[in-house]
Design an enzyme around this catalytic site. Structure first.
Site, short mmCIF file in Angstrom:
data_model
loop_
_atom_site.label_atom_id
_atom_site.label_comp_id
_atom_site.label_asym_id
_atom_site.label_seq_id
_atom_site.Cartn_x
_atom_site.Cartn_y
_atom_site.Cartn_z
CE LYS A 178 -1.76 3.05 2.86
NZ LYS A 178 -1.93 4.17 1.95
CD GLU A 253 13.54 1.53 10.37
OE1 GLU A 253 13.84 2.60 10.96
OE2 GLU A 253 14.10 0.45 10.61
CB CYS A 287 12.90 9.75 8.33
SG CYS A 287 13.91 8.83 7.19
CD GLU A 388 9.47 13.38 12.01
OE1 GLU A 388 8.34 12.88 12.19
OE2 GLU A 388 10.36 12.82 11.35
P1 NAP Z 1 1.96 8.38 7.98
O1 NAP Z 1 0.89 9.37 7.95
O2 NAP Z 1 2.14 7.57 9.22
O3 NAP Z 1 1.70 7.42 6.73
C1 NAP Z 1 2.59 6.38 6.38
C2 NAP Z 1 1.81 5.31 5.66
O4 NAP Z 1 0.89 4.70 6.60
C3 NAP Z 1 0.95 5.82 4.52
O5 NAP Z 1 0.90 4.87 3.48
C4 NAP Z 1 -0.42 5.96 5.18
O6 NAP Z 1 -1.51 5.95 4.30
C5 NAP Z 1 -0.42 4.73 6.08
N1 NAP Z 1 -1.39 4.78 7.17
C6 NAP Z 1 -1.97 5.87 7.73
N2 NAP Z 1 -2.84 5.48 8.70
C7 NAP Z 1 -2.80 4.12 8.74
C8 NAP Z 1 -3.48 3.13 9.52
N3 NAP Z 1 -4.36 3.47 10.46
N4 NAP Z 1 -3.20 1.83 9.31
C9 NAP Z 1 -2.28 1.47 8.38
N5 NAP Z 1 -1.63 2.36 7.59
C10 NAP Z 1 -1.87 3.67 7.78
O7 NAP Z 1 3.37 9.04 7.68
P2 NAP Z 1 3.74 10.03 6.49
O8 NAP Z 1 3.25 11.38 6.85
O9 NAP Z 1 3.34 9.46 5.18
O10 NAP Z 1 5.34 10.01 6.53
C11 NAP Z 1 6.12 10.89 7.28
C12 NAP Z 1 6.69 10.19 8.49
O11 NAP Z 1 7.46 9.07 8.06
C13 NAP Z 1 7.65 11.06 9.27
O12 NAP Z 1 7.43 10.90 10.64
C14 NAP Z 1 9.02 10.52 8.88
O13 NAP Z 1 10.03 10.76 9.81
C15 NAP Z 1 8.71 9.07 8.73
N6 NAP Z 1 9.73 8.38 7.92
C16 NAP Z 1 10.58 7.52 8.54
C17 NAP Z 1 11.58 6.88 7.81
C18 NAP Z 1 12.52 5.91 8.49
O14 NAP Z 1 13.08 5.07 7.78
N7 NAP Z 1 12.72 5.99 9.78
C19 NAP Z 1 11.70 7.14 6.45
C20 NAP Z 1 10.81 8.04 5.85
C21 NAP Z 1 9.81 8.64 6.59
P3 NAP Z 1 -2.08 7.34 3.69
O15 NAP Z 1 -1.11 7.75 2.70
O16 NAP Z 1 -3.37 6.98 3.10
O17 NAP Z 1 -2.20 8.29 4.81
#
Ligand code: NAP
Length: 497
Positions: A178, A253, A287, A388
């Site tokens: 997804k 992650e 990130c 963050e």
């Molecule tokens: P997010 O809102 O948590 O979304 C990540 C993924 O999870 C998206 O595909 C999202 O779908 C999905 N998702 C949302 N709610 C969910 C649920 N209830 N159940 C299952 N899946 C769900 O994060 P983001 O805003 O896309 O990404 C930014 C974050 O990622 C930041 O905190 C960043 O630091 C972190 N990040 C970490 C790394 C690492 O390797 N440590 C790398 C890159 C990014 P939707 O798109 O439909 O919302």
């Protein structure tokens, strides 16, 4: 090139090797222009069920294909990505906003991962070891987990998917992926590549839709044996609780609050370059982005002055224009969150030296742009120093010693990346030992991971697993211990020796 790069007006889920039309859709918006690029389906549980059924069937056969032969397909995937690198990079910049140079870099990361993991097809090492009894052979081998669910964020739509899906398939798993709703185009381009490379149907299925619908259905599906997730801490924590309840394997992650430490003996010009690249690249939406600079008090003024001078040269705009160094923010919600933290920072008493505002008007009118921002006189306990922000905002915190710098770096709940600029070899080795993060850079900024090393963080950034590197195989395999007794009699371990 332009939006015409994409012929399709609507994307379709990719299930069992077929493109399956969606029922309801939403627009994918180019954050640089506010224009709609394509429509993406908003699927639900029924699509996840179909994808899992397909993956289950495919996985049984895929696991029996010798890994070096699985690798042949992965090599082809890598070769096709390489052939289409420019197209992929342009589409990536259109859907995500990062400047084209970074778009190319991200696609290259995916290509590197394909070739690296294809190489693993001839390794996937287990261990052989002496058995404690005579005429007995002992070894450990890697076995696939089964059907695995991959949930990826919008900020690295092709690299993170590659870090997860390539080790998954080389190890004999089948995947339900997804992608983030904001950035589905890379997934669509990859489905065409899987087909052309000859990946058997069902080995990777792509289901588009919101996290609350598709992601949640994947997490709850008992046919999915592992969830590999990258995204925010709130989402990750909820996924982990549900996986814990089901005893489902889960790899997380999540966020970071990464710092660059600049000591009094640092090469200041090099440190400035490292800070600008790490803080404002991808508009601070990495990130591993640097959002804190921990600076020795003796060089604070000098560093501050040079950062400010260099910030003035940052051109902000559409990432497809090679002249621009900083692209847009992903969407309005991202902008609003950054604005909120600017007010928090001011309220906490940090001094705003540069930026702190949304850029509007002219060529910026329809996109989501925020000025690169520098706070100074921040303290370690301020919210802008601990939480963050995920935007082009960096805060300077002054310290009196190396020891204090390490303490401030480690004083946050996250543990992804850290960096130190110093000319002292003793400090270098102490820092790499004492910095409590999964990634440490010396005389470089906080970003720049290479795919053959483990990627991930300590503390609140993850749950002990790593993406990329050979360590990714530990996520996507189960260890199996195999004992072969060729003595022809019952030999009891711990008793008959
Ligand atoms: P997010 O809102 O948590 O979304 C990540 C993924 O999870 C998206 O595909 C999202 O779908 C999905 N998702 C949302 N709610 C969910 C649920 N209830 N159940 C299952 N899946 C769900 O994060 P983001 O805003 O896309 O990404 C930014 C974050 O990622 C930041 O905190 C960043 O630091 C972190 N990040 C970490 C790394 C690492 O390797 N440590 C790398 C890159 C990014 P939707 O798109 O439909 O919302």
């Amino acid at each position: 090139m332009s939006e015409k790069l994409l012929e399709e007006q609507k994307l379709s889920n990719y299930i069992d090797g077929k493109y399956v039309d969606g029922k309801t859709f939403r627009s994918v918006i180019n954050p640089a222009t506010g224009e709609s690029i394509v429509e993406v389906p908003l699927s639900g549980k029924d699509s996840v069920d179909a994808a899992v059924d397909s993956a289950k069937k495919a996985q049984k056969e895929w696991a029996l294909v010798p890994a070096p032969m699985r690798a042949e397909i992965l090599y082809k995937i890598g070769a096709l990505m390489k052939e289409r690198k420019e197209r992929l990079a342009q589409l990536l910049t259109m859907e995500n906003g990062k400047v084209i140079e970074e778009g190319r870099g991200e696609v290259q990361e995916g290509i590197d991962m394909a070739f690296y993991m294809a190489g693993e097809g001839r390794r996937l090492f287990g261990q052989t070891t002496p058995a404690e009894l005579n005429n007995k052979f002992a070894m450990s081998v890697r076995a696939p987990v089964g059907v695995v669910g991959i949930i990826t964020p919008w900020n690295f739509p092709i690299a993170i998917a590659s870090w997860k899906s390539f080790p998954a398939i080389i190890a004999g798993n089948a995947v339900v992926w997804k992608p983030a709703t904001e950035t589905p185009i890379m997934a669509h381009e990859m489905t065409k590549i899987y087909e052309e490379a000859g990946l058997p149907k069902g080995v990777i299925n792509v289901v588009y839709g919101s996290g609350g619908d598709v992601g949640d259905a994947m997490v709850h599906h008992d046919g999915i044996k592992l969830i590999s997730f990258t995204g925010s801490n709130d989402t990750g924590r909820n996924i982990a609780s549900e996986c814990g309840r089901q005893l489902k394997k889960v790899s997380l992650e999540m966020g970071g609050k990464n710092a660059v430490i600049v000591m009094d003996d640092a090469d200041i010009e090099l440190a400035v370059e490292g800070i600008l690249w790490s803080a404002f690249g991808t508009s601070g939406q990495r990130c591993t982005a640097c959002s804190r600079v921990i600076v020795h008090e003796d060089v604070k003024e000098q560093l501050e002055k040079r950062i400010l001078e260099e910030m003035k040269g940052l051109t902000i705009g559409d990432g497809l224009d090679e002249e621009n160094k900083v692209g847009p923010i992903i969407n309005k919600a991202g902008l609003d969150k950054i604005k909120k933290y600017i007010e928090i920072g001011k309220g906490e008493g940090a001094r705003l030296l540069e930026g702190g505002y949304e850029i509007t008007g002219g060529k910026h009118e329809k996109g989501y742009y925020f000025a690169p921002t520098l706070f100074t006189d921040a303290t370690k306990d301020m919210r802008i120093s601990k939480e963050e922000i995920f935007g082009p905002v960096v805060s300077l915190i002054s310290v009196k010693s190396f020891e204090e710098a390490i303490e401030v770096n480690n004083g946050v709940t996250y543990g992804l990346s850290s960096s130190i600029f110093t000319a002292d070899v003793n400090r270098v080795f102490k820092a790499q030992r004492d910095l409590d993060t999964g990634i440490v850079y010396v005389n470089a900024g906080t970003t720049g991971a290479e795919i053959h090393l483990p990627f991930g963080g300590t503390k609140g950034t993850g749950n002990g697993h790593r993406d990329s590197g050979v360590q990714a195989l530990d996520v996507f395999t189960e260890w199996k211990a195999v004992y072969v007794d060729y003595s022809g009699k019952l030999q009891r371990a711990q008793i008959d020796n």
